[in-house]
Scaffold this active site. Sequence first.
Site, short mmCIF file in Angstrom:
data_model
loop_
_atom_site.label_atom_id
_atom_site.label_comp_id
_atom_site.label_asym_id
_atom_site.label_seq_id
_atom_site.Cartn_x
_atom_site.Cartn_y
_atom_site.Cartn_z
N SER A 138 0.79 -1.23 0.00
CA SER A 138 0.00 0.00 0.00
C SER A 138 0.82 1.28 0.00
CB SER A 138 -0.95 0.01 1.21
OG SER A 138 -2.07 -0.81 0.95
N LYS A 155 0.25 3.67 -2.79
CA LYS A 155 -0.83 4.66 -2.73
C LYS A 155 -0.30 6.08 -2.66
CE LYS A 155 -4.63 1.94 -0.62
NZ LYS A 155 -4.15 0.63 -0.21
N SER A 161 -5.58 3.59 4.47
CA SER A 161 -5.24 2.67 3.38
C SER A 161 -6.44 1.94 2.79
CB SER A 161 -4.21 1.64 3.88
OG SER A 161 -3.40 1.19 2.83
#
Length: 427
Positions: free
Chosen positions: A136, A139, A191
């Site tokens: 993640s 991101k 997240s």
Amino acid sequence: MKIREHGVRAACFLGAAATAAALTLGPAQAQPSPTGSTTTTPFTTPNTDSCPQKTRPPAPIDSSEVPAPGESAPAELPVPGTPIGGERLGACGVVLPDGAPALPADISATAWMVSDLDTGRVLAAKDPHGRYRPASTIKVALAIVALRTLDLDKVVVGTQADADVDGTRVGIGPGGRYTNRQLMQALIMCSGNDAAHAIATQLGGDKAAVAKMNDLAKSLRAMDTRAATPSGLDGPGMSTSAYDLSVLFREAMSIPLFAEFIHTEQVDFPGYPADPKIPGDEDHPGFPIGNDNQLLYNYPGAIGGKTGFTDDARQTFVAAAERDGHRLVVTLLQADVRPIRPWEQAARLLDYGFALDSDARIGKLPEVGDDMIQPSVPLASPPPRADGSRPEVSRSAHEGARIAALVAGPVLILTLLLLARRAWRSR
């Protein structure tokens, strides 16, 4: 397995605790001893001196990177002939400034890097250009693209497709109404893969969003990076490096809203209406969401950062902190919760970086010729408090609350004693 990121819907600050507990079981396996009892394999920091990840990440442990029917796996990213950032960053083991002290103990990350957020100096690293999966932390790239593209006041209606995504979800529901600002908070603070889906849809869909993220990486000379999904779930060709993740984070920190969101501890998130197709379903009220980055709560001067985990990537992390006017960034790739948690490993590396000489360096962030690429706008700072004052860089918000309690407690007790004495005298 399809669900590769751990987490829960709704209150992300509770999900973070559950995730930490769930991930305590690292890759070390229990082995029977000659006497028949069970022992745990001793922890050892992975050795990368032979450059095992020079061209691609470690082999996957599941089917997450199998190409879709009719598609082929992308070719390996080319390795630049000259290491980006300087010759020393072409090494694959531990790289330290001349005369630097020994590293702190218990760093399990296979690759990591510490750099100066403002000057771009790289202070210390391990396998800085080795290729690993970002989970993640990718991101950060989606956030850069979205914050520079989308109208944050626009209201987006949640869909079933948002709610059905794999992995960590903030709790978007069909028919819910969310501003892009709220979606960005959900993306960055806890997240949410459902938030990533809703954002990517506005960028033209997953493939279009991924293409924009990869164009961004190329423009920043993050040449070890290739996104395969907007959320960080593993996919064919997914790759980054400790060096590239530092580059992406530094660019994100040039956006004031990104600096604000990673520094935010908790916000309210909207609910969504009852589903008429579900008998007896009721309206789903809004709820608070919390930042899942434990460094923010526990490290004095923490600015914020981004966490990540998949089965193939293991623990990943990028974060920044400020001390005595200096701001450092630390990145971790393929880490584990043993012997200490990733944010604790990051804290030790930040302490190490802050203790180095002010001119220590082993390289620098992306350059063209002799000129360093600076972020596209001046680097942002954490946002001021509601009263306009800026937070002290030497203590976290939670530490400030504890100090306030220590000061206010005795004052309150003294006040109560005086009132009791006055009441007794008036009897």
